[in-house]
Scaffold this motif. Structure first.
Motif, PDB file in Angstrom:
ATOM      1  N   ALA A 184      48.931  33.943  38.928  1.00  0.00           N
ATOM      2  CA  ALA A 184      48.071  34.480  37.880  1.00  0.00           C
ATOM      3  C   ALA A 184      48.861  35.407  36.972  1.00  0.00           C
ATOM      4  O   ALA A 184      48.728  35.367  35.743  1.00  0.00           O
ATOM      5  CB  ALA A 184      46.889  35.236  38.508  1.00  0.00           C
ATOM      6  N   PHE A 185      49.713  36.249  37.591  1.00  0.00           N
ATOM      7  CA  PHE A 185      50.563  37.144  36.807  1.00  0.00           C
ATOM      8  C   PHE A 185      51.453  36.344  35.855  1.00  0.00           C
ATOM      9  O   PHE A 185      51.573  36.672  34.668  1.00  0.00           O
ATOM     10  CB  PHE A 185      51.415  38.005  37.741  1.00  0.00           C
ATOM     11  CG  PHE A 185      52.514  38.751  37.041  1.00  0.00           C
ATOM     12  CD1 PHE A 185      52.231  39.904  36.322  1.00  0.00           C
ATOM     13  CD2 PHE A 185      53.820  38.291  37.083  1.00  0.00           C
ATOM     14  CE1 PHE A 185      53.237  40.580  35.645  1.00  0.00           C
ATOM     15  CE2 PHE A 185      54.836  38.965  36.420  1.00  0.00           C
ATOM     16  CZ  PHE A 185      54.540  40.111  35.703  1.00  0.00           C
ATOM     17  N   LEU A 228      47.391  41.142  31.547  1.00  0.00           N
ATOM     18  CA  LEU A 228      48.726  41.476  32.037  1.00  0.00           C
ATOM     19  C   LEU A 228      48.822  42.984  32.285  1.00  0.00           C
ATOM     20  O   LEU A 228      49.424  43.427  33.266  1.00  0.00           O
ATOM     21  CB  LEU A 228      49.793  41.023  31.043  1.00  0.00           C
ATOM     22  CG  LEU A 228      51.241  41.182  31.498  1.00  0.00           C
ATOM     23  CD1 LEU A 228      51.515  40.337  32.746  1.00  0.00           C
ATOM     24  CD2 LEU A 228      52.200  40.775  30.376  1.00  0.00           C
ATOM     25  N   GLY A 229      48.212  43.760  31.390  1.00  0.00           N
ATOM     26  CA  GLY A 229      48.147  45.207  31.610  1.00  0.00           C
ATOM     27  C   GLY A 229      47.449  45.539  32.913  1.00  0.00           C
ATOM     28  O   GLY A 229      47.892  46.416  33.664  1.00  0.00           O
ATOM     29  N   ASP A 230      46.360  44.820  33.203  1.00  0.00           N
ATOM     30  CA  ASP A 230      45.651  45.025  34.472  1.00  0.00           C
ATOM     31  C   ASP A 230      46.562  44.741  35.665  1.00  0.00           C
ATOM     32  O   ASP A 230      46.531  45.459  36.671  1.00  0.00           O
ATOM     33  CB  ASP A 230      44.428  44.105  34.556  1.00  0.00           C
ATOM     34  CG  ASP A 230      43.281  44.561  33.678  1.00  0.00           C
ATOM     35  OD1 ASP A 230      43.295  45.731  33.233  1.00  0.00           O
ATOM     36  OD2 ASP A 230      42.363  43.752  33.443  1.00  0.00           O
ATOM     37  N   GLY A 261      50.086  40.714  41.675  1.00  0.00           N
ATOM     38  CA  GLY A 261      51.082  39.676  41.450  1.00  0.00           C
ATOM     39  C   GLY A 261      52.441  40.199  41.010  1.00  0.00           C
ATOM     40  O   GLY A 261      53.351  39.419  40.737  1.00  0.00           O
ATOM     41  N   THR A 262      52.579  41.493  40.954  1.00  0.00           N
ATOM     42  CA  THR A 262      53.830  42.127  40.541  1.00  0.00           C
ATOM     43  C   THR A 262      53.829  43.568  41.023  1.00  0.00           C
ATOM     44  O   THR A 262      52.810  44.051  41.536  1.00  0.00           O
ATOM     45  CB  THR A 262      53.985  42.080  39.008  1.00  0.00           C
ATOM     46  OG1 THR A 262      55.294  42.531  38.643  1.00  0.00           O
ATOM     47  CG2 THR A 262      52.933  42.939  38.322  1.00  0.00           C
ATOM     48  N   GLY A 263      54.959  44.251  40.864  1.00  0.00           N
ATOM     49  CA  GLY A 263      54.983  45.653  41.243  1.00  0.00           C
ATOM     50  C   GLY A 263      54.168  46.500  40.281  1.00  0.00           C
ATOM     51  O   GLY A 263      54.096  46.200  39.088  1.00  0.00           O
ATOM     52  N   LYS A 264      53.548  47.551  40.805  1.00  0.00           N
ATOM     53  CA  LYS A 264      52.761  48.432  39.958  1.00  0.00           C
ATOM     54  C   LYS A 264      53.679  49.179  38.992  1.00  0.00           C
ATOM     55  O   LYS A 264      54.704  49.722  39.387  1.00  0.00           O
ATOM     56  CB  LYS A 264      51.984  49.430  40.820  1.00  0.00           C
ATOM     57  CG  LYS A 264      51.034  50.321  40.046  1.00  0.00           C
ATOM     58  CD  LYS A 264      50.161  51.143  40.988  1.00  0.00           C
ATOM     59  CE  LYS A 264      49.178  52.014  40.208  1.00  0.00           C
ATOM     60  NZ  LYS A 264      48.281  52.776  41.116  1.00  0.00           N
ATOM     61  N   LYS A 302      54.460  49.915  31.875  1.00  0.00           N
ATOM     62  CA  LYS A 302      54.298  48.554  31.334  1.00  0.00           C
ATOM     63  C   LYS A 302      52.826  48.238  31.091  1.00  0.00           C
ATOM     64  O   LYS A 302      52.496  47.546  30.117  1.00  0.00           O
ATOM     65  CB  LYS A 302      54.935  47.536  32.275  1.00  0.00           C
ATOM     66  CG  LYS A 302      56.452  47.532  32.243  1.00  0.00           C
ATOM     67  CD  LYS A 302      57.027  46.405  33.091  1.00  0.00           C
ATOM     68  CE  LYS A 302      58.555  46.391  33.000  1.00  0.00           C
ATOM     69  NZ  LYS A 302      59.146  45.320  33.840  1.00  0.00           N
ATOM     70  N   ALA A 303      51.963  48.725  31.966  1.00  0.00           N
ATOM     71  CA  ALA A 303      50.527  48.522  31.759  1.00  0.00           C
ATOM     72  C   ALA A 303      50.120  49.114  30.424  1.00  0.00           C
ATOM     73  O   ALA A 303      49.434  48.458  29.616  1.00  0.00           O
ATOM     74  CB  ALA A 303      49.728  49.165  32.894  1.00  0.00           C
ATOM     75  N   PHE A 304      50.532  50.339  30.181  1.00  0.00           N
ATOM     76  CA  PHE A 304      50.219  51.007  28.916  1.00  0.00           C
ATOM     77  C   PHE A 304      50.748  50.198  27.731  1.00  0.00           C
ATOM     78  O   PHE A 304      50.043  49.997  26.723  1.00  0.00           O
ATOM     79  CB  PHE A 304      50.833  52.410  28.905  1.00  0.00           C
ATOM     80  CG  PHE A 304      50.792  53.087  27.567  1.00  0.00           C
ATOM     81  CD1 PHE A 304      49.621  53.661  27.102  1.00  0.00           C
ATOM     82  CD2 PHE A 304      51.921  53.134  26.758  1.00  0.00           C
ATOM     83  CE1 PHE A 304      49.577  54.269  25.853  1.00  0.00           C
ATOM     84  CE2 PHE A 304      51.880  53.749  25.511  1.00  0.00           C
ATOM     85  CZ  PHE A 304      50.710  54.322  25.060  1.00  0.00           C
TER      86      PHE A 304
END
Length: 389
Positions: free
Chosen positions: A110-111, A129-131, A138-141, A145-147
């Protein structure tokens, strides 16, 4: 999308939107949950409400997910939850386990899918993707990058991305805290029709967050949010009517909006509705119904509702008197941070109600209540200190 699949199960655009919104809202519910002991029950009730409220059939929702061409990348864990609780199907632990084993693998897929979508310029994909980065899906927190991806989504005009960007600024997630910018992005999202942002914008006006206090505007935005179906907005609108904030006080209107919010799963509104029934506010007094709503609020993890439920058991209000159950719920409330619950559990330890007397624990809880702003806690501490001299 594969036209064969769509024709086979007749997934129209409305169904497509509903499925993905339900999935996304479910993940948000998971992230916001604090009472994991009752998570299955809370989530089951929430899913049943969302499906019924949107005039959908549980079995068909599950079938659409199973036959959807993105079922393996998006809906795996969600389908496992349906089988785990028997939503739209006979409870099937083997299938729940089967789907559960595939979660990590499919979250990564999904990521990757969201990443491709985001790079291609899809604003909704950028928000999703931000979520993923914000919650380690599905990836490292990675909050920075979220921002950054929320920013891209927001600038591209995605209402949900604008709301999430407001949250980042409002809480210092991946960037410096900036309440003025939070207010600006909540405004953009709210004007773009996002009901949660409309509620948060109401909060900004009600509490002078990033803007000047304006209770009339707060009421207006809570109204928009509530009418759009936001449970938190409905509860806040009930508060406005109940306390005359930005509008004339109207306890019957307050009761009606608390009811809408409570039925929509908001645990604070469930407590507020219990208080309405318990005290005859905007409706006829009904202690039994008060007790029933306090149970819902308490089981959904609301510390104030847990305290009020304990009151019911302590005093036999709407139910049989049961001091042991009262103790159990006061303790939950106290642990949950409710100052009144902390004081009450202190009393139970001090007087030996529903539990053996324990002065040390009583003092500990009175101190917590006092530190939490509950003055009666300080009075009891002073009384105990004076009597020990």
């Amino acid at each position: 999308m594969s036209s064969n699949l769509l024709d086979k199960i007749n997934i129209n655009k409305e169904d497509e939107y509903f499925l993905k919104k339900l999935l996304k809202d479910f993940y948000r519910k998971l992230i916001e949950t604090t009472d994991f002991n009752n998570f299955k029950k809370i989530s089951s009730e929430w899913l049943n409400y969302e499906i019924e409220n949107n005039d959908k059939d549980q079995k068909r929702v599950l079938e659409m997910m199973e036959n959807h061409e993105e079922s393996k990348s998006l809906f795996t864990s969600f389908m496992g939850f349906f089988y785990q609780l028997g939503i739209g199907c006979v409870l099937d632990k083997e299938k729940a386990y089967y789907y559960g084993k595939r979660v990590n693998k499919n979250e990564k897929k999904a990521f990757e899918w969201y990443l491709r979508s985001a790079i291609a310029g899809c604003a909704a994909g950028q928000d999703s993707l931000g979520d993923c980065y914000a919650n380690g899906i599905g990836t490292g927190k990675d909050e920075t990058k979220a921002f950054e991806w929320y920013m891209k989504s927001a600038v591209a005009g995605c209402a949900v991305g604008q709301y999430n960007l407001g949250n980042c600024y409002g809480n210092g997630i991946g960037t410096d805290k900036d309440e003025s910018k939070a207010f600006e992005w909540y405004m953009k999202s709210a004007e773009n029709g996002n009901e949660t942002a409309q509620n948060n914008l109401g909060d900004c006006y009600a509490n002078s967050i990033g803007t000047e206090k304006d209770e009339t505007k707060a009421f207006e935005w809570y109204m928009k949010s509530a009418v759009a179906g936001c449970a938190v907005g409905q509860n806040n609108l009930g508060n406005c009517y109940g306390n005359g904030i930005g509008t004339d006080k109207d306890e019957e209107e307050a009761f009606e909006w608390y009811m809408k919010s409570a039925e929509n799963g908001n645990e604070m509104a469930q407590n507020n509705l219990g208080e309405c029934y318990g005290n005859g506010i905007g409706t006829d007094e009904d202690k039994k119904k008060a007790f029933e709503w306090f149970i819902k609020s308490a089981e959904n993890g609301n510390a104030v509702g847990q305290n009020n439920l304990a009151n019911c058991y302590e005093d036999g209000m709407g139910t049989d008197k049961d001091e042991e159950k009262a103790f159990e719920w006061y303790l939950k409330s106290a642990i949950g941070g409710c100052a009144m619950g902390q004081f009450n559990i202190g009393d139970f330890y001090f007087y030996g109600i529903g539990i053996g007397k324990n002065l040390d624990k009583a003092i500990d809880w009175y101190k917590k209540a006092s530190d939490n702003g509950f003055n009666e806690g300080k009075i009891m501490l002073d009384t105990i200190a004076a009597n020990s001299l």
